[in-house]
Design a protein around this motif. Structure first.
Motif, PDB file in Angstrom:
ATOM      1  N   UNK A   4      -6.228  44.679  24.691  1.00 20.10           N
ATOM      2  CA  UNK A   4      -7.667  44.574  24.468  1.00 20.10           C
ATOM      3  C   UNK A   4      -8.208  45.958  24.152  1.00 20.10           C
ATOM      4  N   UNK A   5      -9.171  46.018  23.245  1.00 20.99           N
ATOM      5  CA  UNK A   5      -9.844  47.264  22.939  1.00 20.99           C
ATOM      6  C   UNK A   5     -11.164  47.281  23.705  1.00 20.99           C
ATOM      7  N   UNK A   6     -11.339  48.313  24.529  1.00 26.61           N
ATOM      8  CA  UNK A   6     -12.541  48.456  25.343  1.00 26.61           C
ATOM      9  C   UNK A   6     -13.236  49.760  24.974  1.00 26.61           C
ATOM     10  N   UNK A   7     -14.485  49.928  25.403  1.00 25.54           N
ATOM     11  CA  UNK A   7     -15.235  51.153  25.143  1.00 25.54           C
ATOM     12  C   UNK A   7     -15.508  51.847  26.474  1.00 25.54           C
ATOM     13  N   UNK A   8     -15.173  53.117  26.547  1.00 29.65           N
ATOM     14  CA  UNK A   8     -15.366  53.917  27.759  1.00 29.65           C
ATOM     15  C   UNK A   8     -16.855  54.103  28.028  1.00 29.65           C
ATOM     16  N   UNK A   9     -17.277  53.883  29.280  1.00 32.43           N
ATOM     17  CA  UNK A   9     -18.689  54.029  29.610  1.00 32.43           C
ATOM     18  C   UNK A   9     -19.124  55.485  29.661  1.00 32.43           C
ATOM     19  N   UNK A  10     -18.186  56.424  29.796  1.00 36.50           N
ATOM     20  CA  UNK A  10     -18.542  57.839  29.865  1.00 36.50           C
ATOM     21  C   UNK A  10     -18.572  58.493  28.482  1.00 36.50           C
ATOM     22  N   UNK A  11     -17.455  58.430  27.755  1.00 36.87           N
ATOM     23  CA  UNK A  11     -17.366  59.141  26.472  1.00 36.87           C
ATOM     24  C   UNK A  11     -17.644  58.250  25.256  1.00 36.87           C
ATOM     25  N   UNK A  12     -17.750  56.958  25.492  1.00 42.64           N
ATOM     26  CA  UNK A  12     -18.062  55.960  24.442  1.00 42.64           C
ATOM     27  C   UNK A  12     -16.958  55.775  23.405  1.00 42.64           C
ATOM     28  N   UNK A  13     -15.771  56.315  23.665  1.00 40.88           N
ATOM     29  CA  UNK A  13     -14.641  56.126  22.749  1.00 40.88           C
ATOM     30  C   UNK A  13     -13.960  54.799  23.058  1.00 40.88           C
ATOM     31  N   UNK A  14     -13.365  54.218  22.034  1.00 45.56           N
ATOM     32  CA  UNK A  14     -12.584  53.003  22.239  1.00 45.56           C
ATOM     33  C   UNK A  14     -11.222  53.376  22.812  1.00 45.56           C
ATOM     34  N   UNK A  15     -10.702  52.524  23.693  1.00 49.31           N
ATOM     35  CA  UNK A  15      -9.354  52.710  24.221  1.00 49.31           C
ATOM     36  C   UNK A  15      -8.713  51.345  24.381  1.00 49.31           C
ATOM     37  N   UNK A  16      -7.390  51.328  24.384  1.00 49.29           N
ATOM     38  CA  UNK A  16      -6.648  50.073  24.465  1.00 49.29           C
ATOM     39  C   UNK A  16      -6.244  49.817  25.913  1.00 49.29           C
ATOM     40  N   UNK A  17      -6.586  48.645  26.401  1.00 48.00           N
ATOM     41  CA  UNK A  17      -6.169  48.165  27.722  1.00 48.00           C
ATOM     42  C   UNK A  17      -4.956  47.292  27.441  1.00 48.00           C
ATOM     43  N   UNK A  18      -3.776  47.887  27.606  1.00 49.22           N
ATOM     44  CA  UNK A  18      -2.549  47.223  27.181  1.00 49.22           C
ATOM     45  C   UNK A  18      -2.212  46.017  28.058  1.00 49.22           C
ATOM     46  N   UNK A  19      -1.364  45.198  27.517  1.00 41.64           N
ATOM     47  CA  UNK A  19      -0.890  44.018  28.246  1.00 41.64           C
ATOM     48  C   UNK A  19      -0.226  44.446  29.560  1.00 41.64           C
ATOM     49  N   UNK A  20       0.537  45.514  29.507  1.00 38.06           N
ATOM     50  CA  UNK A  20       1.227  46.019  30.698  1.00 38.06           C
ATOM     51  C   UNK A  20       0.226  46.498  31.759  1.00 38.06           C
ATOM     52  N   UNK A  21      -0.839  47.214  31.310  1.00 37.80           N
ATOM     53  CA  UNK A  21      -1.873  47.650  32.242  1.00 37.80           C
ATOM     54  C   UNK A  21      -2.596  46.453  32.855  1.00 37.80           C
ATOM     55  N   UNK A  22      -2.826  45.425  32.047  1.00 41.17           N
ATOM     56  CA  UNK A  22      -3.492  44.221  32.541  1.00 41.17           C
ATOM     57  C   UNK A  22      -2.652  43.560  33.633  1.00 41.17           C
TER      58      UNK A  22
END
Length: 51
Positions: A4-22
């Motif tokens: 999943x692609x999420x947006x950081x609440x602090x820096x506003x950059x997109x980051x990937x929440x990987x299947x493994x992290x989930x």
């Protein structure tokens, strides 16, 4: 589950929440997705450490 692609609440950059992290979050019993990217999470942890 898929990455999943999420947006950081602090820096506003997109980051990937990987299947493994989930899977890790699920195993630990965390119910919500991360709100911060890895860099902001690390920076926040450093700020909280007593000196």
């Amino acid at each position: 589950m898929a990455d999943k692609t999420l947006v950081c609440q602090d820096c506003k950059k997109e980051f990937v929440f990987t299947e493994r992290e989930q899977e890790f979050f699920k195993e630990k019993g965390f119910e919500s997705e991360p709100k911060r990217c890895m860099e902001c999470r690390k920076a926040r942890r450093q700020q909280k450490k007593p000196r």
